[in-house]
Scaffold this active site. Structure first.
Site, PDB file in Angstrom:
ATOM      1  NE  ARG A  86      33.222 -15.419 -18.054  1.00  0.00           N
ATOM      2  CZ  ARG A  86      32.208 -15.935 -17.596  1.00  0.00           C
ATOM      3  NH1 ARG A  86      31.120 -15.278 -18.141  1.00  0.00           N
ATOM      4  NH2 ARG A  86      31.907 -16.618 -16.525  1.00  0.00           N
ATOM      5  CG  HIS A 115      30.473 -18.372  -9.794  1.00  0.00           C
ATOM      6  ND1 HIS A 115      29.533 -18.147  -8.503  1.00  0.00           N
ATOM      7  CD2 HIS A 115      29.566 -17.707 -10.710  1.00  0.00           C
ATOM      8  CE1 HIS A 115      28.427 -17.353  -9.130  1.00  0.00           C
ATOM      9  NE2 HIS A 115      28.527 -17.170 -10.421  1.00  0.00           N
ATOM     10  CG  HIS A 174      32.272 -20.002 -13.463  1.00  0.00           C
ATOM     11  ND1 HIS A 174      31.353 -20.853 -13.188  1.00  0.00           N
ATOM     12  CD2 HIS A 174      31.878 -18.982 -13.858  1.00  0.00           C
ATOM     13  CE1 HIS A 174      30.172 -20.556 -13.896  1.00  0.00           C
ATOM     14  NE2 HIS A 174      30.377 -19.272 -14.208  1.00  0.00           N
ATOM     15  CD  GLU A 185      24.404 -12.863 -14.488  1.00  0.00           C
ATOM     16  OE1 GLU A 185      25.266 -12.600 -15.087  1.00  0.00           O
ATOM     17  OE2 GLU A 185      23.526 -13.631 -14.436  1.00  0.00           O
ATOM     18  NE  ARG A 242      31.010 -14.409 -12.044  1.00  0.00           N
ATOM     19  CZ  ARG A 242      30.426 -14.849 -13.112  1.00  0.00           C
ATOM     20  NH1 ARG A 242      31.272 -15.735 -13.849  1.00  0.00           N
ATOM     21  NH2 ARG A 242      29.352 -14.802 -13.237  1.00  0.00           N
TER      22      ARG A 242
HETATM   23  C1  SIN Z   1      25.964 -17.260 -13.290  1.00  0.00           C
HETATM   24  O1  SIN Z   1      24.938 -17.731 -13.384  1.00  0.00           O
HETATM   25  O2  SIN Z   1      26.519 -16.828 -12.386  1.00  0.00           O
HETATM   26  C2  SIN Z   1      27.221 -17.544 -14.177  1.00  0.00           C
HETATM   27  C3  SIN Z   1      27.048 -16.486 -15.289  1.00  0.00           C
HETATM   28  C4  SIN Z   1      28.548 -16.423 -16.039  1.00  0.00           C
HETATM   29  O3  SIN Z   1      29.444 -17.152 -15.471  1.00  0.00           O
HETATM   30  O4  SIN Z   1      28.441 -15.590 -16.913  1.00  0.00           O
END
Ligand code: SIN
Length: 514
Positions: A371, A229, A336, A111, A275
């Site tokens: 975060r 998000h 988010h 990620e 993010r």
């Molecule tokens: C996501 O699946 O993008 C959310 C993961 C997160 O908010 O840590």
């Protein structure tokens, strides 16, 4: 009055996991305003970060966490988080969470802003739902030790001589007021995504714990850092369903409405930048092209990978007429995650004896100003465990070091802002437009003045909607006031009138009720 060793408010991963640990030591009451399964956890897709891969280490996880947090991470908390993560994952496996595997080993995905693949997932993109289902069934098995009170809204924390003594609550079905006595109270009420017009959160996320803690005299911190998000689904008339960060982790590409892959123009890390950077880049690109969306493209990935890694996203879009293996996914940022919250030390303790907080409602300092993806459910596991350890184990314990801070209370704003009828819709609009991804002084003054005048004319609290509106207006005010005070840009907080970091702002803003 019924009496419990522990009262836990909230039934997401934070409430359930804490209850399962606590019930080994005393009787537990979980109070939740909906059913046990009405929570944000079950919408979490991406997963849980932990350095269990062969090319990974706790140190690397620590460094990624600190880097994403943009100068405000509590480094001791981040050390704890990264080093205790593998053990807490084992706890979840022991509770029965069926993480996805490849060739017999837990599968790990990438990620944004992680140096290596370290995200565990379950059911492809249904990690939160699998965790919630597993933990709630474990809780039901412990019905002699854990009582779950559904459709009950906590309205007050009871404090006597500086110690928590219990809670007052409203039975939402009977309309009666109840009181419960408890020695230890754990807030696990989640976040406040419903502050904003666009959010990935369900309608239960209304800042309930923030208001309860504030009224009781607890410290609140880092409220200006609300995480957006980058990729909420943006289809007119459809709620902004989360399109997981893991979609970009698996190779998804962001394109503007003209089909151009724009992320490299903003940052060398492109789709895998942190993010906050990706969300802002998308917003700038939307403004540049005059569109209300960009697109996420996974057409180059094998359809089999898309449908097996992201079965829920695939189905959700397919049911709305979009086959994502062939067509582009319309997306835009959406609120988010509440990074700030009730200030705790590294043992989940607040400044009120007997009051603890865990999960999104808490601010352990581990996320700093932004975060790192998939660190939130991990934070729950780490600090919930430490709450129970702190209560039941002896030995030397230290909280977090006191970081530099500005301590303040909500100012009196005697303004002549028209007293518009206070409505959820009006609140969400002003929060989105003036306290959203890009902020400035003028917009924040309008928001703080308006929210302050609304506070003076809120409807009387009699039922769930009126309580939730009260909770959201106070939470929104705290976010807006903190955003106005912080005259710099850092992490998730971006001020167009102060676009750079300031050395003077390497500190936290703490609110406490006067
Ligand atoms: C996501 O699946 O993008 C959310 C993961 C997160 O908010 O840590």
């Amino acid at each position: 009055m019924a009496s419990y060793s522990f009262i836990i408010i909230g039934s997401g991963i934070a409430g359930l996991y804490t209850a399962l640990l606590a019930c080994e030591h005393g009787n537990v009451l979980i109070i939740t305003k909906g059913t046990i399964d009405d929570c944000n956890t079950k919408y979490a897709q991406g997963g849980i970060a932990a350095s269990i891969g062969s090319n990974d280490s706790a140190d690397l996880h620590y460094k990624d966490t600190v880097k994403a947090g943009d100068g405000l991470v509590d480094t001791e908390a981040a050390h704890i988080l990264s080093s205790e993560a593998p053990d807490r994952i084992s706890d979840l496996v022991n509770f029965g969470v069926p993480f996805d595997t490849t060739n017999g080993a837990i599968a790990l995905t990438m990620e944004a802003a992680h140096s290596v693949p370290r995200i565990l997932h379950a059911g492809g993109d249904a990690t939160g739902a699998y965790i919630e289902a597993t933990l709630s069934s474990r809780v039901r098995e412990r019905k002699h030790d854990i009582k779950v009170l559904e459709y009950c809204l906590v309205t007050d924390i009871l404090v006597k001589n500086g110690n928590v003594t219990g809670v007052r609550a409203l039975d939402l079905r009977m309309g009666s007021v109840l009181e419960f006595e408890g020695r230890f109270l754990v807030l696990a009420t989640g976040g406040a995504g419903n502050l904003f017009k666009y959010t990935t959160n369900p309608d239960v996320a209304t800042g309930d714990g923030v208001l309860l803690a504030y009224k009781a005299g607890a410290e609140l911190t880092d409220m200006e850092f609300y995480q957006f998000h980058p990729t909420g689904l943006r289809i007119p008339g459809v709620a902004p369903f989360l399109i997981s960060e893991a979609v970009r982790g698996e190779g998804g590409i962001l394109r503007n409405v003209e089909g151009y892959a724009f992320m490299k123009d903003y940052t060398p890390d492109a789709e895998l930048a942190s993010r906050d950077v990706v969300a802002r880049s998308i917003l700038f690109e939307m403004r540049k092209t005059g569109a209300d969306r960009v697109f996420l493209d996974v057409r180059h990935l094998s359809p089999n990978v898309v449908t097996t890694r992201f079965p829920n996203i695939y189905k959700y879009c397919y049911d709305r007429g979009l086959d994502i293996t062939r067509g582009l996914i319309p997306v835009a940022p959406a609120a988010h995650y509440m990074i700030g919250g009730v200030k705790t030390n590294n043992w989940g303790e607040t400044n009120i004896a007997g009051l603890f907080a865990t999960g999104e409602v808490a601010c352990t300092g581990v996320h700093g100003a932004n975060r790192l993806a998939s660190n939130s459910m991990l934070e729950v596991l780490i600090f919930s465990k430490r709450i129970i350890e702190k209560i039941f184990q002896s030995g030397p314990k230290t909280g977090s070091v006191n970081s530099p801070s500005v301590n303040t209370s909500l100012p009196d704003r005697k303004t002549a802002v028209a007293k518009l009828p206070v409505s959820l819709r009006a609140l969400q609009d002003i929060m989105w437009n003036k306290v959203g991804i890009i902020r400035d002084r003028e917009g924040l003054i309008l928001a703080t003045d308006t929210l302050s005048s609304w506070q003076a004319c809120l409807p009387e609290t009699t039922d769930r909607p009126t309580y939730e509106l009260n909770n959201l207006v106070l939470t929104g005010r705290l976010v807006a006031e903190a955003a106005l005070i912080r005259e710099e840009s850092r992490g998730a907080h971006f001020r167009s009138d102060f676009p750079d970091h300031s050395k003077d702002w390497e500190k936290h803003i703490i609110f406490i009720r006067r």
